[in-house]
Enzyme design. Sequence first.
Site, PDB file in Angstrom:
ATOM      1  N   ASP A   6      27.195  24.196 -12.375  1.00  0.00           N
ATOM      2  CA  ASP A   6      26.336  23.575 -11.352  1.00  0.00           C
ATOM      3  C   ASP A   6      25.485  24.666 -10.725  1.00  0.00           C
ATOM      4  O   ASP A   6      25.970  25.496  -9.960  1.00  0.00           O
ATOM      5  CB  ASP A   6      27.195  22.877 -10.296  1.00  0.00           C
ATOM      6  CG  ASP A   6      26.369  22.031  -9.332  1.00  0.00           C
ATOM      7  OD1 ASP A   6      25.146  22.261  -9.217  1.00  0.00           O
ATOM      8  OD2 ASP A   6      26.953  21.137  -8.694  1.00  0.00           O
ATOM      9  N   HIS A  48      25.637  20.110 -12.717  1.00  0.00           N
ATOM     10  CA  HIS A  48      25.588  19.323 -11.483  1.00  0.00           C
ATOM     11  C   HIS A  48      25.827  17.843 -11.736  1.00  0.00           C
ATOM     12  O   HIS A  48      26.506  17.167 -10.949  1.00  0.00           O
ATOM     13  CB  HIS A  48      24.232  19.526 -10.800  1.00  0.00           C
ATOM     14  CG  HIS A  48      24.086  18.767  -9.520  1.00  0.00           C
ATOM     15  ND1 HIS A  48      24.903  18.987  -8.440  1.00  0.00           N
ATOM     16  CD2 HIS A  48      23.227  17.773  -9.157  1.00  0.00           C
ATOM     17  CE1 HIS A  48      24.560  18.164  -7.450  1.00  0.00           C
ATOM     18  NE2 HIS A  48      23.550  17.426  -7.866  1.00  0.00           N
ATOM     19  N   SER A  74      26.353  15.252  -4.326  1.00  0.00           N
ATOM     20  CA  SER A  74      25.006  15.792  -4.129  1.00  0.00           C
ATOM     21  C   SER A  74      24.471  15.373  -2.753  1.00  0.00           C
ATOM     22  O   SER A  74      25.120  15.664  -1.744  1.00  0.00           O
ATOM     23  CB  SER A  74      24.096  15.339  -5.272  1.00  0.00           C
ATOM     24  OG  SER A  74      22.922  16.110  -5.315  1.00  0.00           O
TER      25      SER A  74
END
Length: 353
Positions: A302, A331, A147
């Site tokens: 995601d 995610h 991320s």
Amino acid sequence: MSLNNPTRSKQNNHTISIGPFTFESGETLDDVQLAYERFGPDDAPVVLVCHALTGNQYAIGSDQEPGWWAGLIGQDQPVDTSRYQVITFNVLGGCHGSTGPASCPKGSKRAYRLDFPAVTIRDMVHAQYRALIKLGIHQVHAVAGGSLGGMQTLEWGLLYPLFMKQLYVLAATPYLSDYGIAFNHIGTRAIKDDPAWQQGDYSSNHHLQGFELARMAGMVTYRSGTLFQKRFDRSKSEPLSYNIQSYLDYQGEKIKDRFDANSYLYLLEAMNHHDIGRGRDGWKKACKQYQAKVNTISFQHDLLYPKELIDAFSNEVPGSEHFHVETDYGHDGFLVEFNHWGEWIQRKINKGG
């Protein structure tokens, strides 16, 4: 061979000053500190780990409080701390010991708050590079992150292309999509429109209901609808209250105990402007500049960093390899189910590519 506490018996936390630091904006702070966690043999190859939005330097943590990647990194884990030295910094602009909006300038008792300079992903990487050089580390074996951490990893490979041999980019894309920016905007407005925010001069996180709402909105994008359905299945704790509602309320309350709202805003803004193509003639041309071996991982469902965009990036990078993980976590897959993808990293990191 000395060891930096590879067994997680206690929390391993340090702080280093990198002195004056000039941001991309041109603003300079006289004294910047970065907090970091360090495990493993002092003379072992270094793996640098970069954390996500509300993460911190405790990727490994302690036996009492395991870190967010404790299932991936540690003794006898895929990234083995008897074989590698692992370092994780709290990002510049963070709120767990590194200089950020909640920090006080030297000689002052008042926090920077909104006087803190705008911070970019590239600022974070430059600050960490300075810290590593001060620690006497002039090359690392690998850089890894998911991320926001994946964004940093992407920039590491472009800003310092010969500094590492490998890059592991999890759940991150070459730029943040409009969809991602949209949800960040909802979170930002929720915080800033809260009267208790007081233009960033709030007295306590615990007065900020807008921060709770921002976290709830984020949580909806971090997990998948499939996972929510399997976990909650419209179950109720009270006749008029669904368990999914209680779960989101809990997550909203919890964030206020462990994160600073202004720091959250600064990091959201840094994510919004993430684009490896900025100043490099677009992301596709930037892809050709990587010298380290690039390995990417995407996660099913995601919403923020879809497989299609990660695949497109990987296909543009010479010699890159991609691994897709089937999961209901969406995610947040990069924080769980290490048995599904940790072995892939283990094989590649140990053979050097």
